[in-house]
Scaffold this motif. Sequence first.
Motif, PDB file in Angstrom:
ATOM      1  N   LEU A  55       0.446  -1.097   0.015  1.00 57.23           N
ATOM      2  CA  LEU A  55      -0.167  -0.245  -0.017  1.00 57.23           C
ATOM      3  C   LEU A  55       1.182   0.990  -0.492  1.00 57.23           C
ATOM      4  N   LYS A  56       0.849   2.090  -0.869  1.00 54.77           N
ATOM      5  CA  LYS A  56       1.642   3.457  -1.209  1.00 54.77           C
ATOM      6  C   LYS A  56       1.260   4.474  -0.036  1.00 54.77           C
ATOM      7  N   ASP A  57       0.196   4.434   0.727  1.00 58.28           N
ATOM      8  CA  ASP A  57      -0.339   5.866   1.496  1.00 58.28           C
ATOM      9  C   ASP A  57      -1.083   5.039   3.041  1.00 58.28           C
ATOM     10  N   GLU A  58      -0.201   5.275   4.362  1.00 56.63           N
ATOM     11  CA  GLU A  58      -0.390   4.620   5.303  1.00 56.63           C
ATOM     12  C   GLU A  58      -1.990   4.751   5.366  1.00 56.63           C
ATOM     13  N   ASN A  59      -2.365   5.763   5.292  1.00 52.96           N
ATOM     14  CA  ASN A  59      -3.595   6.446   5.358  1.00 52.96           C
ATOM     15  C   ASN A  59      -5.108   4.614   5.064  1.00 52.96           C
ATOM     16  N   GLN A  60      -4.033   3.685   3.958  1.00 50.44           N
ATOM     17  CA  GLN A  60      -4.806   3.361   2.816  1.00 50.44           C
ATOM     18  C   GLN A  60      -5.369   1.672   4.218  1.00 50.44           C
ATOM     19  N   THR A  61      -3.881   1.912   4.604  1.00 51.03           N
ATOM     20  CA  THR A  61      -3.659   0.646   5.621  1.00 51.03           C
ATOM     21  C   THR A  61      -4.769   1.236   7.267  1.00 51.03           C
ATOM     22  N   GLN A  62      -4.902   2.342   7.064  1.00 56.55           N
ATOM     23  CA  GLN A  62      -5.602   2.353   8.642  1.00 56.55           C
ATOM     24  C   GLN A  62      -7.076   2.652   8.643  1.00 56.55           C
ATOM     25  N   VAL A  63      -7.646   3.244   6.715  1.00 53.24           N
ATOM     26  CA  VAL A  63      -8.775   2.111   6.296  1.00 53.24           C
ATOM     27  C   VAL A  63      -9.531   1.422   6.618  1.00 53.24           C
ATOM     28  N   ILE A  64      -8.278   0.548   6.236  1.00 46.96           N
ATOM     29  CA  ILE A  64      -8.808  -1.428   6.074  1.00 46.96           C
ATOM     30  C   ILE A  64      -9.172  -1.486   8.145  1.00 46.96           C
ATOM     31  N   ARG A  65      -8.249  -1.232   8.460  1.00 50.64           N
ATOM     32  CA  ARG A  65      -8.188  -1.688  10.108  1.00 50.64           C
ATOM     33  C   ARG A  65      -9.678  -0.896  10.092  1.00 50.64           C
ATOM     34  N   LYS A  66     -10.137   0.349  10.245  1.00 48.80           N
ATOM     35  CA  LYS A  66     -11.242  -0.065  10.599  1.00 48.80           C
ATOM     36  C   LYS A  66     -12.662  -0.100  10.371  1.00 48.80           C
ATOM     37  N   CYS A  67     -12.774  -0.268   8.792  1.00 50.03           N
ATOM     38  CA  CYS A  67     -13.716  -1.278   8.181  1.00 50.03           C
ATOM     39  C   CYS A  67     -13.873  -2.637   8.648  1.00 50.03           C
ATOM     40  N   TYR A  68     -12.392  -2.957   9.429  1.00 47.70           N
ATOM     41  CA  TYR A  68     -12.658  -4.352   9.773  1.00 47.70           C
ATOM     42  C   TYR A  68     -12.854  -4.007  11.043  1.00 47.70           C
ATOM     43  N   GLU A  69     -12.360  -3.008  12.567  1.00 46.13           N
ATOM     44  CA  GLU A  69     -12.565  -3.447  13.550  1.00 46.13           C
ATOM     45  C   GLU A  69     -14.502  -2.751  13.426  1.00 46.13           C
ATOM     46  N   ASP A  70     -15.200  -1.681  12.450  1.00 50.92           N
ATOM     47  CA  ASP A  70     -16.585  -1.850  13.200  1.00 50.92           C
ATOM     48  C   ASP A  70     -17.704  -2.378  12.925  1.00 50.92           C
ATOM     49  N   HIS A  71     -16.505  -3.507  11.967  1.00 53.02           N
ATOM     50  CA  HIS A  71     -17.929  -4.460  11.319  1.00 53.02           C
ATOM     51  C   HIS A  71     -18.064  -5.935  10.946  1.00 53.02           C
ATOM     52  N   ASN A  72     -16.659  -6.159  11.811  1.00 52.96           N
ATOM     53  CA  ASN A  72     -16.112  -7.810  11.269  1.00 52.96           C
ATOM     54  C   ASN A  72     -15.500  -7.921  13.076  1.00 52.96           C
ATOM     55  N   LEU A  73     -15.671  -7.038  14.061  1.00 49.33           N
ATOM     56  CA  LEU A  73     -15.041  -7.688  15.023  1.00 49.33           C
ATOM     57  C   LEU A  73     -16.694  -8.044  15.788  1.00 49.33           C
ATOM     58  N   ARG A  74     -16.510  -9.551  16.570  1.00 52.99           N
ATOM     59  CA  ARG A  74     -17.191  -9.966  17.427  1.00 52.99           C
ATOM     60  C   ARG A  74     -17.682  -8.767  18.922  1.00 52.99           C
ATOM     61  N   VAL A  75     -18.594  -8.011  19.102  1.00 50.39           N
ATOM     62  CA  VAL A  75     -18.963  -8.067  20.790  1.00 50.39           C
ATOM     63  C   VAL A  75     -20.040  -8.465  21.531  1.00 50.39           C
TER      64      VAL A  75
END
Length: 91
Positions: free
Chosen positions: A37-57
């Motif tokens: 990934l060329k932009d560090e922000n891309q990694t943060q966007v992917i991580r946030k999407c995963y944490e918002d939608h895929n983590l168990r609550v």
Amino acid sequence: VYSEDNAPELANCNTNVWNPLGNGLSYEDFGFPVFALKDENQTQVIRKCYEDHNLRVNGSAPRYPLCAMQLFSHMHAVTDTTCRTDSASTQ
């Protein structure tokens, strides 16, 4: 590549070491795709999407829709990857 036995007229070019810090990583076989990934922000966007939608609550399964993505990678090759049998190649 160049030596007295192979291309002796270029044997004097054998003085430079190509890629002295190389470690052969490009020859490793990973069982999963690797993307840069060329932009560090891309990694943060992917991580946030995963944490918002895929983590168990509270131990419950995540709710749908889950976060997913599809990455494409251009593959370099001399020819296409069509597999031909002997009978197909003789026709």
